[in-house]
Design an enzyme around this catalytic site. Structure first.
Site, PDB file in Angstrom:
ATOM      1  N   CYS A 388      -8.805   0.277   0.433  1.00  0.00           N
ATOM      2  CA  CYS A 388      -9.764  -0.763   0.078  1.00  0.00           C
ATOM      3  C   CYS A 388     -11.142  -0.180  -0.238  1.00  0.00           C
ATOM      4  O   CYS A 388     -11.336   0.331  -1.327  1.00  0.00           O
ATOM      5  CB  CYS A 388      -9.813  -1.825   1.179  1.00  0.00           C
ATOM      6  SG  CYS A 388     -10.358  -3.413   0.541  1.00  0.00           S
ATOM      7  N   HIS A 517      -4.449  -3.192   1.467  1.00  0.00           N
ATOM      8  CA  HIS A 517      -4.328  -2.531   2.773  1.00  0.00           C
ATOM      9  C   HIS A 517      -2.854  -2.275   3.099  1.00  0.00           C
ATOM     10  O   HIS A 517      -2.208  -3.117   3.728  1.00  0.00           O
ATOM     11  CB  HIS A 517      -4.922  -3.416   3.868  1.00  0.00           C
ATOM     12  CG  HIS A 517      -6.403  -3.563   3.802  1.00  0.00           C
ATOM     13  ND1 HIS A 517      -7.266  -2.698   4.436  1.00  0.00           N
ATOM     14  CD2 HIS A 517      -7.184  -4.471   3.161  1.00  0.00           C
ATOM     15  CE1 HIS A 517      -8.514  -3.062   4.199  1.00  0.00           C
ATOM     16  NE2 HIS A 517      -8.496  -4.142   3.431  1.00  0.00           N
ATOM     17  N   GLU A 519      -1.638  -0.518   5.301  1.00  0.00           N
ATOM     18  CA  GLU A 519      -1.414  -0.387   6.755  1.00  0.00           C
ATOM     19  C   GLU A 519      -0.871  -1.672   7.388  1.00  0.00           C
ATOM     20  O   GLU A 519      -0.200  -1.630   8.409  1.00  0.00           O
ATOM     21  CB  GLU A 519      -2.705   0.062   7.461  1.00  0.00           C
ATOM     22  CG  GLU A 519      -3.868  -0.931   7.481  1.00  0.00           C
ATOM     23  CD  GLU A 519      -4.803  -0.819   6.279  1.00  0.00           C
ATOM     24  OE1 GLU A 519      -4.360  -0.309   5.226  1.00  0.00           O
ATOM     25  OE2 GLU A 519      -5.959  -1.256   6.390  1.00  0.00           O
TER      26      GLU A 519
END
Ligand code: GLN
Length: 541
Positions: A388, A517, A519
Site C-alpha cells: 500500500c 494489502h 497480508e
C-alpha cells in the site's frame, strides 16, 4: 436451523490472549465438522476502528466486504480459515448509532427508547444476523475488555437475555489470568475467582473458565477454582504460555475444550480432524535456520514499549511464508524516523537483512526515512516488498531518483507538488472536501488483472486476482508512461486499466509492491504467493 452461541468474556486483565483463545476454540469446533463464525464486540464509542491511530488500537483489519475491523477478526480468519463478513465486528458507537437513527425515523413507534432493553436488543439482533449470514452452527462472541468495566455491561446484558431465552443454546466462557508474582513465586487464583464473582453480579455464571498463566494450572488450583467459581472440575482449563499462538488449538484439544462445549450445547459428537494443525506445528518446530526480515514503519512505540500489533497481519504473513519453506522468521522492527535522524544507520542496518518490507501507513511522519530505505533496497538489490503506502512511496522514489523530479510526492503530503505521482481520484476528492473520513477509503476486495510475463503473474499463477484494499490515494495514471520509461513495470491493473495495483522492477532479484494489502489474505496453511515469493528471494540473498 439451530444456532448456538459461545460468549467469551475476559476477567482480571486484557491482553492475555482472549482473541487467540476464541479463535482456537473456533478452529477446534470447525475441525469437528461444525459451521463456525465469530463476532468481536468492542465497547468503545468509535463506530469502527478505521479512524483510530494504529498505536492507539493496533492494526485495522479489513474484511472482503470492506468493513474496517479490530485485529482480532484477522486472528479469527486465520484460525477458522474462513472469510468473515460485515457482521463480525460491532462497537458501542455503531450499536448506539443504529438505535438513535431508528428512533429519529420513528422506528420505535413513539415509545421511550432506553439503554435497557433497546441497546441489548439491537446487539442480539446483530448477533443473530451474523449467525444467519454465515449459516453457523456455532457463533463465537468475544466481548472486548474485561468484566466489570462500565462500558461493556450492556453487552453482558445481551448475553444474559439470550441465555434466558434459550439456555441450552448459549455458553459462557470466562478467560481469567493467574499471575505468578515473582516475589512469592506461587500461582495465585484469587483474581480469577473475583472475576467470576463480577460476572455473577452481571447475572451470568461461567460454564467454563480458561486459566491463562505463564505456567500450567495444577490440580489443586483447578479444584479451588472449580469449587469457588461453581464450575465443574473438567471445565477449568489450563492455558499456559506457548511459544507459538498456533499451538493453542492443540493445547485446548488436549484439555478437551471442544468436547466439553459440544456436550454442553448438545451438538453431535464427531471426531476431530487436526491433521492440518499438527503438520503446521511440526513445520514450525522444524524451522530452525533464520531468515531476517526488516519491517520499516513508524507505528511502534508507546513509551518504552514496542507495539508490533500495528502490523499484526504483516507479521503473521511473514511467518506463514517462512515456515512454509522451513525457515525461522526473525523480524527486525525499524523505525523510519531513525533513518532521518541518523542517515549512516541506513546502510549499516539494511545490509544485515535478507529482505525489507514497507507496510501500510499514513501521513508525513517518517516518510523520508522510508523513501531512503526503498532507494537502498532498489540500488543494492535487496528483496523488497511494499504494501500500500509501500507501493506509493516506491513510485515517488522512482520519480525522484530515476526521473529526477525532486518535488515528486503524494497528494496526501503535498497537494501542490508539481509532480503528484500519487493522487486523489475524483470520488475521493468529494469525500475529503466534505470531511467524510469514516469508512470512506477504497475498502475491501477489488479485482486486479495480472500482466503476462511478469514476476507477479509467475507468483499468482493466474490472470485475475482479488485482493483487499484500504487506502484513499492512487498511483497517478498520468505518469505511468514516464515511470515505465525508467524500468517500473505495472504488472497489475484494475480491469478497466486505470488504477495501478502491482508494480515491480525487472532488473532486480525481487522488487514488488502492491496497492492492496496481501497480508490480509495470508493463512497459516496457505501462505500468500507474494509473501512466499518475497521470502524465497530473501533466502536466496
Ligand atoms: N496513506 C495511503 C492512502 O491513504 C496509504 C494507505 C495504506 O497504506 N493503507 O492511500
Amino acid at each position: 436451523m439451530r444456532r448456538c452461541y459461545i460468549f467469551v468474556i475476559g476477567g482480571v486483565m486484557s491482553g492475555v490472549g482472549k482473541g487467540i483463545a476464541t479463535a482456537s476454540i473456533g478452529a477446534l469446533l470447525k475441525a469437528r465438522g461444525l459451521a463456525v463464525t465469530a463476532v468481536k464486540i468492542d465497547p468503545y464509542l468509535n463506530v469502527d476502528p478505521g479512524t483510530m491511530n494504529p498505536v492507539e488500537h493496533g492494526e485495522v483489519f479489513v474484511t472482503r466486504d470492506g468493513l474496517e475491523t479490530d485485529q482480532d477478526i484477522g486472528n479469527y480468519e486465520r484460525f477458522l480459515d474462513e472469510n468473515l463478513s460485515r457482521g463480525c465486528n460491532m462497537t458501542s458507537g455503531g450499536v448506539y448509532q443504529t438505535v438513535i437513527n431508528r428512533e429519529r425515523a420513528l422506528g420505535y413507534g413513539g415509545k421511550t427508547v432506553e439503554a435497557v432493553p433497546h441497546i441489548p436488543l439491537e446487539i442480539i439482533s446483530r448477533l443473530k444476523h451474523a449467525a444467519d449470514t454465515a449459516e453457523a452452527d456455532v457463533t463465537l462472541v468475544e466481548i472486548g475488555g474485561t468484566v466489570g468495566e462500565y462500558q461493556n455491561i450492556l453487552f453482558l446484558e445481551a448475553c444474559r437475555m439470550m441465555k434466558l431465552e434459550k439456555p441450552k443454546d448459549v455458553v459462557v466462557i470466562l478467560v481469567g489470568y493467574l499471575p505468578v508474582p515473582s516475589s512469592i513465586g506461587e500461582m495465585k487464583s484469587k483474581p480469577t475467582q473475583y472475576a467470576s464473582r463480577t460476572l455473577n453480579s452481571a447475572g451470568l455464571q461461567p460454564d467454563m473458565i480458561i486459566c491463562r498463566s505463564t505456567h500450567l494450572v495444577d490440580e489443586p488450583r483447578k479444584r479451588k477454582i472449580s469449587l469457588s467459581c461453581n464450575v465443574e472440575f473438567e471445565d477449568v482449563i489450563s492455558a499456559p504460555d506457548v511459544p507459538s499462538i498456533y499451538e493453542v488449538p492443540l493445547h485446548f484439544h488436549a484439555e478437551h475444550v471442544a468436547e466439553r462445549l459440544v456436550k454442553k450445547l448438545g451438538l453431535p459428537k464427531k471426531s476431530t480432524r487436526l491433521k492440518d494443525w499438527k503438520s503446521l506445528n511440526q513445520r514450525i518446530k522444524l524451522s530452525k535456520k533464520p531468515i531476517r526480515i526488516g519491517v520499516v514503519g513508524k507505528y511502534f512505540s508507546t513509551g518504552d514499549f514496542v507495539l508490533t500489533d500495528s502490523y499484526l497481519s504483516v507479521l503473521e504473513a511473514i511467518k506463514h511464508a517462512a515456515w512454509f519453506i522451513h525457515r525461522k522468521p526473525e523480524i527486525v522492527w525499524l523505525n523510519s524516523e531513525e533513518f532521518e535522524k541518523h542517515p549512516k544507520l541506513l546502510g549499516k542496518t539494511l545490509n544485515q537483512l535478507d529482505g525489507i518490507i514497507i507496510p501500510g501507513g499514513f501521513g508525513t511522519r517518517g516518510v523520508e526515512g522510508k523513501l531512503a530505505a526503498i532507494r537502498y533496497a532498489r540500488e543494492k538489490k535487496i528483496p523488497y516488498l511494499g504494501l500500500c503506502y509501500g507501493m506509493q512511496l516506491a513510485l515517488i522514489e522512482a520519480a525522484r531518483n530515476l526521473l529526477g523530479w525532486s518535488d515528486a510526492n503524494t497528494f496526501e503530503i503535498n497537494p501542490r507538488a508539481r509532480h503528484p505521482v500519487v493522487c486523489l481520484m475524483k470520488e475521493q476528492e468529494v469525500k475529503v472536501r466534505g470531511s467524510d473520513y469514516g469508512a470512506s477509503m477504497r475498502l475491501g476486495v477489488y479485482p486486479c488483472v495480472v500482466k503476462k510475463g511478469t514476476l507477479a503473474r509467475k507468483l499468482y499463477k493466474q490472470a485475475l486476482i482479488n485482493e483487499r484494499h484500504r487506502h484513499r490515494y492512487e498511483a497517478n495514471p498520468k505518469y505511468r508512461q514516464d515511470l515505465e520509461g525508467v524500468g517500473v513495470v505495472f504488472s497489475g491493473l484494475s480491469p478497466d486499466g486505470t488504477l495501478a495495483e502491482i508494480i515491480e522492477y525487472k532488473k532486480h532479484p525481487f522488487f514488488m509492491a502492491s496497492q492492496f494489502h496481501p497480508e490480509f489474505q495470508s493463512r497459516p496453511f496457505r501462505p500468500h504467493p507474494l509473501f512466499l515469493g518475497f521470502i524465497k528471494a530473501a533466502v536466496k540473498r
